[in-house]
Scaffold this motif. Sequence first.
Motif, PDB file in Angstrom:
ATOM      1  N   ARG A  29      66.233  72.226  -1.737  1.00  0.00           N
ATOM      2  CA  ARG A  29      64.920  72.391  -1.146  1.00  0.00           C
ATOM      3  C   ARG A  29      64.906  72.169   0.361  1.00  0.00           C
ATOM      4  NH1 ARG A  29      60.551  71.166  -4.057  1.00  0.00           N
ATOM      5  NH2 ARG A  29      59.593  71.253  -2.013  1.00  0.00           N
ATOM      6  N   VAL A  30      65.676  71.165   0.822  1.00  0.00           N
ATOM      7  CA  VAL A  30      65.681  70.912   2.259  1.00  0.00           C
ATOM      8  C   VAL A  30      67.024  71.371   2.806  1.00  0.00           C
ATOM      9  CG1 VAL A  30      65.482  69.189   4.063  1.00  0.00           C
ATOM     10  CG2 VAL A  30      64.188  68.931   1.935  1.00  0.00           C
ATOM     11  N   SER A  31      66.978  72.316   3.713  1.00  0.00           N
ATOM     12  CA  SER A  31      68.236  72.818   4.256  1.00  0.00           C
ATOM     13  C   SER A  31      68.127  72.931   5.777  1.00  0.00           C
ATOM     14  CB  SER A  31      68.570  74.171   3.620  1.00  0.00           C
ATOM     15  OG  SER A  31      69.868  74.572   3.966  1.00  0.00           O
ATOM     16  N   ILE A  32      69.106  73.553   6.363  1.00  0.00           N
ATOM     17  CA  ILE A  32      69.138  73.755   7.817  1.00  0.00           C
ATOM     18  C   ILE A  32      69.512  75.213   8.063  1.00  0.00           C
ATOM     19  CG2 ILE A  32      69.739  71.406   8.555  1.00  0.00           C
ATOM     20  CD1 ILE A  32      72.721  72.385   8.420  1.00  0.00           C
ATOM     21  N   ASN A  33      69.402  75.661   9.295  1.00  0.00           N
ATOM     22  CA  ASN A  33      69.878  76.988   9.706  1.00  0.00           C
ATOM     23  C   ASN A  33      69.376  78.117   8.798  1.00  0.00           C
ATOM     24  OD1 ASN A  33      71.202  75.228  11.354  1.00  0.00           O
ATOM     25  ND2 ASN A  33      73.265  75.885  10.838  1.00  0.00           N
ATOM     26  N   TRP A  79      67.322  81.490  17.028  1.00  0.00           N
ATOM     27  CA  TRP A  79      66.267  80.991  17.937  1.00  0.00           C
ATOM     28  C   TRP A  79      65.173  80.237  17.193  1.00  0.00           C
ATOM     29  CZ3 TRP A  79      65.206  86.393  20.559  1.00  0.00           C
ATOM     30  CH2 TRP A  79      66.419  86.909  21.048  1.00  0.00           C
ATOM     31  N   TRP A  80      64.799  80.732  16.034  1.00  0.00           N
ATOM     32  CA  TRP A  80      63.665  80.136  15.306  1.00  0.00           C
ATOM     33  C   TRP A  80      64.040  78.753  14.798  1.00  0.00           C
ATOM     34  CZ3 TRP A  80      61.184  83.570  17.550  1.00  0.00           C
ATOM     35  CH2 TRP A  80      61.596  84.900  17.552  1.00  0.00           C
ATOM     36  N   ASP A  81      65.297  78.585  14.363  1.00  0.00           N
ATOM     37  CA  ASP A  81      65.758  77.263  13.948  1.00  0.00           C
ATOM     38  C   ASP A  81      65.721  76.298  15.131  1.00  0.00           C
ATOM     39  OD1 ASP A  81      66.694  77.299  11.090  1.00  0.00           O
ATOM     40  OD2 ASP A  81      67.858  78.994  11.824  1.00  0.00           O
ATOM     41  N   MET A  82      66.111  76.809  16.312  1.00  0.00           N
ATOM     42  CA  MET A  82      66.103  75.951  17.498  1.00  0.00           C
ATOM     43  C   MET A  82      64.663  75.587  17.875  1.00  0.00           C
ATOM     44  SD  MET A  82      69.041  78.169  19.340  1.00  0.00           S
ATOM     45  CE  MET A  82      68.947  77.626  21.021  1.00  0.00           C
ATOM     46  N   PHE A 115      61.948  75.547  15.868  1.00  0.00           N
ATOM     47  CA  PHE A 115      61.192  74.777  14.870  1.00  0.00           C
ATOM     48  C   PHE A 115      61.971  73.577  14.316  1.00  0.00           C
ATOM     49  CE2 PHE A 115      59.422  79.153  14.662  1.00  0.00           C
ATOM     50  CZ  PHE A 115      58.152  78.849  15.144  1.00  0.00           C
ATOM     51  N   GLY A 116      63.061  73.210  14.987  1.00  0.00           N
ATOM     52  CA  GLY A 116      63.770  71.963  14.659  1.00  0.00           C
ATOM     53  C   GLY A 116      64.594  71.994  13.388  1.00  0.00           C
ATOM     54  N   THR A 117      65.068  73.161  12.969  1.00  0.00           N
ATOM     55  CA  THR A 117      65.895  73.193  11.755  1.00  0.00           C
ATOM     56  C   THR A 117      67.337  73.610  12.067  1.00  0.00           C
ATOM     57  OG1 THR A 117      65.014  75.427  11.339  1.00  0.00           O
ATOM     58  CG2 THR A 117      64.028  73.618  10.093  1.00  0.00           C
ATOM     59  N   ALA A 118      67.673  73.703  13.361  1.00  0.00           N
ATOM     60  CA  ALA A 118      69.043  74.136  13.713  1.00  0.00           C
ATOM     61  C   ALA A 118      70.002  72.960  13.661  1.00  0.00           C
ATOM     62  CB  ALA A 118      69.044  74.743  15.114  1.00  0.00           C
ATOM     63  N   ASP A 119      71.205  73.218  13.165  1.00  0.00           N
ATOM     64  CA  ASP A 119      72.278  72.222  13.210  1.00  0.00           C
ATOM     65  C   ASP A 119      73.566  72.966  13.558  1.00  0.00           C
ATOM     66  OD1 ASP A 119      74.228  70.351  12.887  1.00  0.00           O
ATOM     67  OD2 ASP A 119      73.538  69.624  10.935  1.00  0.00           O
ATOM     68  N   PHE A 120      74.036  72.731  14.778  1.00  0.00           N
ATOM     69  CA  PHE A 120      75.240  73.449  15.220  1.00  0.00           C
ATOM     70  C   PHE A 120      76.498  72.599  14.999  1.00  0.00           C
ATOM     71  CE2 PHE A 120      71.827  75.461  17.640  1.00  0.00           C
ATOM     72  CZ  PHE A 120      72.149  76.809  17.516  1.00  0.00           C
ATOM     73  N   SER A 121      76.330  71.430  14.374  1.00  0.00           N
ATOM     74  CA  SER A 121      77.469  70.507  14.306  1.00  0.00           C
ATOM     75  C   SER A 121      78.382  70.746  13.099  1.00  0.00           C
ATOM     76  CB  SER A 121      76.961  69.061  14.287  1.00  0.00           C
ATOM     77  OG  SER A 121      76.281  68.834  13.067  1.00  0.00           O
TER      78      SER A 121
END
Length: 311
Positions: free
Chosen positions: A249-253, A260-263, A265-271
């Motif tokens: 249910r809770v994911s990233i990217n 851009w949208w992940d960046m 709206f705070g859901t991006a994880d580049f790590s």
Amino acid sequence: MIPQLDLLAGWLQEHLVVPALFALGLMPWEDIAFGWTLFAVYGLVQVAATYAVCLPLEKWRPVERWPDAKRVGVDVLYTLIARIGLLPLLTFVVFYRVQVMVTGMLADHGFVSPMLERLVPALLGHPVATFFCYVVILDFAEYWRHRLSHRFDWWYALHALHHAQRQMTFWSDDRNHLLDDLMGFTWFMVIGVLIGIPPMQFPLLVLLLRFLESLSHANARVSFGWLGERALVSPRFHRAHHGTTAAGRVSINYGAVLPWWDMLFGTADFSADFVATGDPAAPEALASGGYLRQQWTGLRGMAREIARPRA
Ligand SMILES: [Zn+2]
Ligand SMILES: [Zn+2]
């Protein structure tokens, strides 16, 4: 468009499709069948192009190696059904008819049909910039559709099919529940009509977006560098969305083509670095079942979630 492909579609229509329609007494469907054949040929070329680009990448720098890749077979079937069967029918034939119907209805009531160039007059006379704007708008819509499909239990029961894969390759992009695909297409079509995408451009846009989405599923140790990763969704970025710890249910990217949208709206994880993929909580049938079993399990999962009493 591409004359050789149009010729091939014409040849198929004349020698294969029309005789079949005639034999079945379905000649009134000739027009629809031609639109379908035309874009099925484009879909086939797109599958070939995806294969030609992604397969060498997967061979060159695979993230995982499997003793046998038998689970990929069902993903290939999903791809062929979606790209050659479903998408040409929906993105050209259905979209065209819906757009003609909406335009006609609006004209009857004295309204002009919506068009992006009317909202942003600076785009008038700039077809390339307009095409790029369509990509950005459709991708924004896709980000939210995808994010919502993780937000609701009943919807995730369908989307879990996409995440249940255990051998993620460029074929995995189309590994979706049919109902999920239809809802996704309806959403895309509404946006397409609202911004007035011309009927011939809509299927080409979808072909382009889906090509990039296939690439982002490739089993390849490929990243686009610091800046590139922030410009376009890479295999590394999307793999994190499929990670075993991110699945559910809770994911990233969530981004499909643009991160851009992940960046924003705070859901991006580049790590995350080429993590293991799959959804450990998904029913086994979604991971290892055949096509029909996966479809049935997804549908049952959705029905169970809808019927589940809420606290
Ligand atoms: Zn997802
Ligand atoms: Zn995916």
